[in-house]
Design a protein around this motif. Structure first.
Motif, short mmCIF file in Angstrom:
data_model
loop_
_atom_site.label_atom_id
_atom_site.label_comp_id
_atom_site.label_asym_id
_atom_site.label_seq_id
_atom_site.Cartn_x
_atom_site.Cartn_y
_atom_site.Cartn_z
N PRO A 252 13.81 37.09 -16.83
CA PRO A 252 12.75 36.77 -17.80
C PRO A 252 11.92 35.55 -17.41
O PRO A 252 10.79 35.41 -17.86
N LEU A 253 12.49 34.69 -16.57
CA LEU A 253 11.74 33.53 -16.11
C LEU A 253 10.47 33.96 -15.38
O LEU A 253 9.40 33.36 -15.56
N PHE A 254 10.60 35.03 -14.56
CA PHE A 254 9.45 35.46 -13.75
C PHE A 254 8.70 36.63 -14.39
O PHE A 254 7.52 36.84 -14.09
N THR A 255 9.35 37.38 -15.28
CA THR A 255 8.68 38.53 -15.89
C THR A 255 7.71 38.12 -17.00
O THR A 255 6.67 38.73 -17.18
N HIS A 256 8.06 37.05 -17.78
CA HIS A 256 7.12 36.66 -18.83
C HIS A 256 7.06 35.16 -19.12
O HIS A 256 6.03 34.67 -19.57
N ALA A 257 8.15 34.37 -18.87
CA ALA A 257 8.12 32.95 -19.24
C ALA A 257 7.04 32.19 -18.47
O ALA A 257 6.21 31.50 -19.06
N LEU A 258 7.02 32.35 -17.15
CA LEU A 258 6.05 31.63 -16.33
C LEU A 258 4.63 32.18 -16.51
O LEU A 258 3.66 31.49 -16.20
N LYS A 259 4.54 33.39 -16.99
CA LYS A 259 3.21 33.96 -17.22
C LYS A 259 2.52 33.36 -18.44
O LYS A 259 1.31 33.38 -18.55
N SER A 260 3.32 32.82 -19.36
CA SER A 260 2.75 32.25 -20.58
C SER A 260 2.49 30.76 -20.47
O SER A 260 1.59 30.23 -21.12
N SER A 261 3.29 30.03 -19.65
CA SER A 261 3.08 28.58 -19.50
C SER A 261 3.72 28.11 -18.21
O SER A 261 4.69 28.71 -17.73
N ALA A 262 3.16 27.03 -17.67
CA ALA A 262 3.69 26.48 -16.41
C ALA A 262 5.01 25.76 -16.61
O ALA A 262 5.77 25.57 -15.65
N SER A 263 5.31 25.33 -17.82
CA SER A 263 6.59 24.69 -18.11
C SER A 263 6.95 24.99 -19.55
O SER A 263 6.08 25.25 -20.39
N SER A 265 10.63 26.13 -22.28
CA SER A 265 12.06 26.41 -22.42
C SER A 265 12.24 27.74 -23.14
O SER A 265 11.30 28.22 -23.80
N GLY A 266 13.40 28.29 -23.03
CA GLY A 266 13.69 29.55 -23.69
C GLY A 266 15.14 29.93 -23.50
O GLY A 266 15.89 29.29 -22.76
N VAL A 267 15.55 30.97 -24.20
CA VAL A 267 16.93 31.45 -24.12
C VAL A 267 16.89 32.87 -23.58
O VAL A 267 16.18 33.72 -24.13
N TRP A 268 17.60 33.13 -22.51
CA TRP A 268 17.72 34.48 -21.98
C TRP A 268 18.99 34.61 -21.15
O TRP A 268 19.64 33.62 -20.81
N ARG A 269 19.28 35.86 -20.83
CA ARG A 269 20.48 36.16 -20.03
C ARG A 269 20.12 36.04 -18.56
O ARG A 269 19.18 36.68 -18.08
N SER A 270 20.88 35.22 -17.85
CA SER A 270 20.58 34.95 -16.46
C SER A 270 20.74 36.21 -15.61
O SER A 270 21.71 36.97 -15.77
N ALA A 271 19.79 36.42 -14.70
CA ALA A 271 19.87 37.56 -13.79
C ALA A 271 20.90 37.34 -12.69
O ALA A 271 21.24 38.29 -11.96
N MET A 272 21.41 36.12 -12.57
CA MET A 272 22.36 35.82 -11.49
C MET A 272 23.79 36.17 -11.87
O MET A 272 24.55 36.67 -11.06
N ASP A 273 24.20 35.88 -13.12
CA ASP A 273 25.59 36.13 -13.51
C ASP A 273 25.71 36.72 -14.91
O ASP A 273 26.81 36.79 -15.47
N ASN A 274 24.58 37.10 -15.52
CA ASN A 274 24.57 37.75 -16.83
C ASN A 274 25.04 36.84 -17.96
O ASN A 274 25.43 37.30 -19.01
N GLU A 275 24.99 35.52 -17.75
CA GLU A 275 25.37 34.57 -18.78
C GLU A 275 24.13 34.14 -19.57
O GLU A 275 23.05 33.98 -19.00
#
Length: 530
Positions: A252-263, A265-275
């Protein structure tokens, strides 16, 4: 409720309004008021503590969002500074080459320049110059491998096919000269005619970011990461190096978070370890890089539960105490009311006496300055603060010159007056609220100056010497030519090292400076620094 009924029945009969053979206080207005009071207080305790816990959790989450965003912005600035230093270095190297590859006689000089540039930038693993065919021309290393050629590297191909003169930050590679994981930062070299003339390369050590990120105290599942704008992983703490160069395009960091603002915060499930984590992220202004900081939500919740466990237990204890107090309050009310006024008066008297005793215990009765006890406490606290904050601390020890002779010639009453006047002179010196002026004992005085280095401490000590001399108190037995009361001062300044500051050693250094002042003719200041 049965126990409550038993207790209420045991109260004296005059407090009950009943005609039954088994009287019950529930029929009295006082009994009903007590039950209503207990119910209201129970609901209030549960409601207030429930709201407090919810508000505490909400504030914890909001605070974590702010911390994550602030941390990511801080790391982004650190990364930007890191690569900006590298860019400046590469630009300077390209300027020195000035569009022409050095001849063989110039290679050693160029390599020496590269080594000098690398030495001042801890993030660099190496600096290299390649010619138009990718051959090694110069390096900051100790040797150039035979037939070394980097024409196959992504950065070399990119510069050969692009006329862009900005630096190029590539994906993490393994250095062919050292075997370390490095980030290639390269710059196109252009001939005088504007054609491609080779590449200047700086390799930034991944261990530089690994070390910097390790300074932050985070839980084992929280992460700090540096990514390319195309979602490629450059380094993520605490994951192994095997994740480097993997793609997080589904995050979600690259799919929509960075598209809305350059910096943000947010809550999402990490693509690296699903946490699930609370992330803060920031895009670098100058370079195509992203920094993210993620706090593991389970760790946050566990920490919040641990922090509030005591509050929950206290709330339950308070409920139990309310019921117990309800059982016994009616029996104790008469005694409490009877003694209330006496206890209030006694409390006020004791408070006044206690404040008076505390003030007397920390003030010298003769001079009105801080006494030895307050001095020792303040010096110990100042040493600990200096060790913790790594800020300078100074101590000035002073002694009235030939005071024994003064006492012998004028008597102890005059000696006390002399001490008072010296104390007044010191007390009226311009000083900060954080400073402490104390009577150390006998004819000795001391001044503790937090946040003060040797130069300012020496100036303060000199003003103290001049202030006492300005009193002009006659002293016929002194060796000082002016035949007036003077003081000698020894100043010692340092930044305390170590976790256990030694107050005794600190005072001994100041005493040694005072000893030198007295044996150098008195009426002067000697300064020392540790």
């Amino acid at each position: 409720m049965l126990y409550l009924d038993y207790f209420l029945r045991s109260l004296p009969l005059p407090m009950m309004r009943t005609t039954d053979s088994t009287p019950s206080i529930f029929r009295s207005s006082l009994g009903r008021s007590m039950v209503i009071f207990l119910i209201i207080m129970s609901i209030a305790v549960v409601g207030i503590n429930g709201w407090t816990l919810w508000d505490s959790y909400d504030r914890t989450l909001r605070s974590t969002h702010d911390q994550a965003q602030n941390l990511s912005i801080s790391l982004a600035r650190q990364a930007e500074d890191t690569f900006l230093q590298v860019e400046i270095t590469l630009t300077d190297i390209a300027r020195e080459i000035n569009g022409q590859m050095p001849v063989k006689a110039q290679l050693e000089t160029l390599s020496s320049v590269l080594r000098g540039r690398q030495a001042v930038l801890p993030q660099l693993r190496g600096l290299f110059i390649y010619d138009v065919d990718g051959n090694w021309v110069a390096t900051s290393g100790t040797y150039i491998p035979a037939k070394a050629n980097n024409a196959d590297r992504e950065y070399f191909i990119w510069h050969r096919t692009h006329a862009d003169r900005d630096i190029h930050i590539g994906k993490v590679i393994r250095s062919r000269s050292t075997g370390d994981l490095v980030i290639p930062v390269s710059l196109r070299l252009t001939s005088a005619e504007g054609r491609f003339n080779g590449v200047a390369l700086a390799t930034v050590n991944i261990d530089y970011f690994r070390q910097h990120y390790s300074y932050y105290v985070l839980s084992d599942r929280s992460l700090l990461g540096l990514f390319m704008a195309d979602s490629t992983v450059m380094y993520v703490r605490p994951f192994p190096d095997s994740v480097i160069n993997t793609s997080l395009s589904t995050s979600p960091l690259f799919t929509h978070a960075l598209k809305s603002s350059a910096s943000g915060s947010g809550v999402w499930r990490s693509a690296m370890d699903n946490e699930v984590r609370i992330f803060g992220y920031a895009r670098l202004n100058r370079y195509p890089l992203i920094v993210a900081a993620g706090y593991d939500k389970r760790d946050i919740q566990a920490q919040w539960r641990a922090d509030n466990l005591l509050s929950v237990l206290l709330s339950l204890s308070l409920l139990a105490a309310l019921f117990l107090l309800g059982f016994f309050v009616l029996r104790q009310v008469r005694v409490s009311m009877k003694n209330h006024l006496e206890m209030t008066q006694l409390r006020d008297d004791l408070t006044t006496i206690n404040h008076t005793l505390q003030a007397l215990a920390l003030v010298d009765g003769l001079t009105g300055l801080a006494n030895r006890r307050q001095f020792d406490i303040f010096l110990e606290q100042s040493l600990q603060r200096s060790a913790r904050n790594q800020e300078p601390l100074s101590l000035i020890m002073m002694d009235i010159d030939f005071f024994k002779r003064y006492n012998d010639a004028n008597g102890h009453v005059a000696g006390d007056e002399c001490l008072k006047k010296v104390g007044e002179a010191l007390l009226h010196l311009p000083h900060r609220q954080s400073d402490l002026i104390a009577r150390y004992g006998g004819e000795e005085f001391a001044i503790v100056l937090p946040y003060t280095g040797i130069k300012d401490a020496a100036k303060f000590a000199q003003r103290a010497v001049e202030a006492v001399r300005a009193i002009g108190l006659p002293h016929s037995e002194t060796d000082v030519p002016e035949k007036i009361v003077t003081i000698s001062a020894g100043s010692y300044s340092c930044i305390v090292k170590g976790n256990v500051p030694d107050a005794r050693a600190f005072k001994e250094h100041a005493d040694q400076a005072l000893y030198q002042a007295k044996h150098s003719g008195r009426n002067r200041v000697i300064s020392a620094e540790g």
